[in-house]
Write an enzyme that holds these catalytic residues in place. Structure first.
Site, PDB file in Angstrom:
ATOM      1  N   LYS A  14      26.080  61.835  49.717  1.00 28.79           N
ATOM      2  CA  LYS A  14      26.531  61.623  51.089  1.00 28.79           C
ATOM      3  C   LYS A  14      25.861  62.648  52.015  1.00 28.79           C
ATOM      4  O   LYS A  14      25.491  63.733  51.570  1.00 28.79           O
ATOM      5  CB  LYS A  14      28.049  61.824  51.175  1.00 28.79           C
ATOM      6  N   ARG A  60      35.383  51.647  43.197  1.00 25.76           N
ATOM      7  CA  ARG A  60      35.566  50.366  42.522  1.00 25.76           C
ATOM      8  C   ARG A  60      35.308  50.497  41.028  1.00 25.76           C
ATOM      9  O   ARG A  60      35.875  49.770  40.228  1.00 25.76           O
ATOM     10  CB  ARG A  60      34.661  49.311  43.190  1.00 25.76           C
TER      11      ARG A  60
HETATM   12  N1  BES Z   1      35.326  57.218  49.368  1.00 23.41           N
HETATM   13  C1  BES Z   1      34.331  56.450  49.995  1.00 23.41           C
HETATM   14  C2  BES Z   1      34.849  55.637  51.169  1.00 23.41           C
HETATM   15  C3  BES Z   1      35.171  56.405  52.403  1.00 23.41           C
HETATM   16  C4  BES Z   1      34.161  56.781  53.266  1.00 23.41           C
HETATM   17  C5  BES Z   1      36.457  56.672  52.744  1.00 23.41           C
HETATM   18  C6  BES Z   1      34.445  57.442  54.426  1.00 23.41           C
HETATM   19  C7  BES Z   1      36.756  57.336  53.899  1.00 23.41           C
HETATM   20  C8  BES Z   1      35.754  57.728  54.751  1.00 23.41           C
HETATM   21  C9  BES Z   1      33.720  55.484  48.999  1.00 23.41           C
HETATM   22  O1  BES Z   1      33.638  55.925  47.705  1.00 23.41           O
HETATM   23  C10 BES Z   1      32.350  55.198  49.476  1.00 23.41           C
HETATM   24  O2  BES Z   1      31.564  56.094  49.492  1.00 23.41           O
HETATM   25  N2  BES Z   1      32.080  53.967  49.853  1.00 23.41           N
HETATM   26  C11 BES Z   1      30.810  53.583  50.326  1.00 23.41           C
HETATM   27  C12 BES Z   1      30.489  52.258  49.723  1.00 23.41           C
HETATM   28  C13 BES Z   1      29.086  51.808  49.945  1.00 23.41           C
HETATM   29  C14 BES Z   1      28.126  52.726  49.211  1.00 23.41           C
HETATM   30  C15 BES Z   1      28.962  50.402  49.457  1.00 23.41           C
HETATM   31  C16 BES Z   1      30.876  53.502  51.845  1.00 23.41           C
HETATM   32  O3  BES Z   1      31.901  53.089  52.387  1.00 23.41           O
HETATM   33  O4  BES Z   1      29.914  53.905  52.485  1.00 23.41           O
HETATM   34 MN    MN Z   2      31.871  57.047  47.419  1.00 20.39          MN
END
Ligand code: BES
Ligand code: MN
Ligand code: ZN
Length: 498
Positions: A278, A352
């Site tokens: 990230k 997931r």
């Molecule tokens: N934990 C995150 C989702 C999230 C992001 C929650 C920001 C709260 C604030 C999750 O694991 C994630 O990173 N999801 C990705 C999925 C994508 C790579 C398909 C996302 O939402 O960017």
């Molecule tokens: Mn994630």
């Protein structure tokens, strides 16, 4: 235990530093207890309520010092009820919150006269419950690493002379206290920094809570997961030296043949994204990626304390998502416990992956119903903002029940579609599934992915990414951080099921 006490009698003769009167908008003249207080105070209530700035809007507060006057209080406090005909749980929750927020620091004790609300029966219980939630949740601070400087009220009495007030109000206050404590538990676990909230630490906290609450508890480590073929959950933990856990809590209903509900919560203790790292900004917030799991732990605590007549199983897959040398890489293929193969196209879509094996695991409890909660996608946050979770299910009745429960307790949820077309997007070219959908509708494709791992009964998925933490903007989350969203919703939903 809550600081709120319920008493029958006249509020005007109680011993406390502040007397609180709840007054509606559009007030033309004082009546009832407010009028009586006004008489004793030589017209002070009237002056404050009808001739000043106070208009009776919900959450608004007016204060006047009355030490040495006709009543034995130091302060007269007016709190706005809004439209008298629209007083509901959320009004009472906000007013409980306003009283805590405004009076703490000024006084230690207050008495709230509720005669004029004519509280009795279930309505009394519900309104008092919500009031207590507001009072307690507003006092919450995460003080593990620094003593909280914010003062709290020490004692608050709700007083009415009305017949039929005492018993339901006491019942409601007890329920509100249980729920607030469960929310505080969820917040405490959610707020832990990553290095103090590893999977095993969350498991240990859940075990301690289970022991106190009389819940069944077990936790599976790496070896047990390997035996069960949980290749998906295990893969997410590979980039971290810290062992993943699958935490299981069990509340058994007293009666036989009770229905069984499984609650599954994403307990990702820190989400760096893994190799699909990230960006740096706000990455500290990814400690909150365990909030679904923490809320499930809180809900189980409440289920035990309220002795709900349903079997409730809490299942929390917990792992770190880190970019260590052994970590998942884009393109890796894993196999979940139901033998479905998954191509990992983005290691940041890890929630997931850990939920998949937890959902498969839920099958052994033969649940009538499975609900999962997860901070699953940024896309859900973009779609709904910070005021509702995203609800995905194929079951119209279940959707309705969850939406309604959310409206009643003001932890609202909004349904998104879960159509076959979305599910198509998650099919792999050389694997059963991939963990990444197309560019759009990310909250829904994530939900569609999860559906592949649910094999029994009714199921709903709640994406709580947008509601799990905030910056303190909500009046009853003054301390900032984890909100505990979902505890109230689950308790409300489960009580309605029972
Ligand atoms: N934990 C995150 C989702 C999230 C992001 C929650 C920001 C709260 C604030 C999750 O694991 C994630 O990173 N999801 C990705 C999925 C994508 C790579 C398909 C996302 O939402 O960017
Ligand atoms: Mn994630
Ligand atoms: Zn995540």
């Amino acid at each position: 235990m809550s600081i709120v006490k319920i008493k029958k009698g006249s509020a005007l003769t109680e011993k406390a530093e502040a007397l609180v009167l709840l007054l509606p908008t559009e007030l033309k003249s004082l009546k009832g207890l407010a009028k009586e207080a006004d008489g004793r105070l030589g017209g002070l209530v009237k002056g404050l309520a009808l001739e000043g700035e106070f208009k009776g809007a919900v959450e608004s507060v007016a204060l006047q010092r009355i030490a040495g006057s006709g009543l034995a209080f130091d302060w007269l406090v007016l709190v706005g009820l809004g439209d008298e005909k629209k007083v509901d749980q959320q009004v009472m929750r906000r007013n409980g919150a306003a009283i805590q927020a405004r009076l703490a620091g000024l006084v230690r004790s207050a008495v709230v006269a509720v005669d004029d609300l004519a509280l009795d029966g279930e309505r009394a219980a519900d309104l008092v419950q919500a009031f207590v939630e507001g009072v307690e949740l507003t006092a919450y601070r995460f003080d593990r690493f620094k003593k909280a400087e914010a003062p709290k009220l020490r004692g608050l009495a709700l007083v009415s002379a009305a017949e039929g007030f005492l018993r339901p109000a006491r019942k409601g206050a007890a329920r509100g206290g249980v729920i607030a404590a469960a929310v505080a538990q969820a917040r405490d676990l959610g707020n832990l920094p990553g290095n103090h909230g590893r999977p095993k630490m969350i498991a240990a906290a859940a075990r301690a809570m289970a022991r106190k609450s009389g819940l069944g508890f077990k936790t599976l480590g790496r070896a047990e997961m390997q035996k069960l073929g949980m290749g998906s959950l295990l893969s997410v933990s590979l980039g971290s030296p810290h062992e993943p856990q699958l935490i299981v809590l069990e509340h058994k209903a007293k009666k036989k043949n009770a229905r069984t509900v499984c609650l599954v919560g994403k307990g990702l203790t820190f989400d760096s994204g893994g190799i699909s790292l990230k960006p740096g900004a706000d990455m500290d917030k990814m400690r909150y990626d365990r909030c679904g799991g923490c809320v499930v732990i809180g809900a189980l605590q409440a289920a035990a304390a309220l002795q709900l007549p349903i079997n409730v199983i809490g299942i929390v897959p917990s792992s770190e998502n880190m970019p260590g040398g052994d970590a998942n890489k884009p393109g890796d293929v894993v196999e979940a416990a139901n033998k479905k193969t998954i191509e990992i196209l983005n290691t940041d879509a890890e929630g997931r992956l850990i939920l998949a094996d937890a959902l498969v695991y839920s099958k052994r409890f033969k649940p009538d119903l499975v609900i999962d909660l997860a901070t699953l996608t940024g896309a859900c946050m973009i779609a709904l903002g910070q005021h509702a979770s995203g609800l995905m299910t194929r079951d119209d009745d279940l959707a309705r029940e969850l939406v309604r429960a959310g409206e009643r307790c003001h932890e609202r949820t909004w349904r998104l579609p879960l159509w076959d077309e979305y599910a198509e997007e998650m099919k792999g070219a050389t694997t059963d599934l991939k963990n990444l959908g197309g560019r759009y509708g990310g909250a829904i494709t994530a939900g569609a992915f999860l559906e592949n791992f649910v094999e029994t009964g009714r199921w709903a998925h709640l994406d709580i990414a947008g509601v799990s933490w905030d910056d303190g903007a909500r009046i009853y989350n003054k301390g900032k951080g984890a909100t505990g969203y979902g505890v109230r919703l689950l308790v409300e939903f489960l009580r309605a099921q029972a």
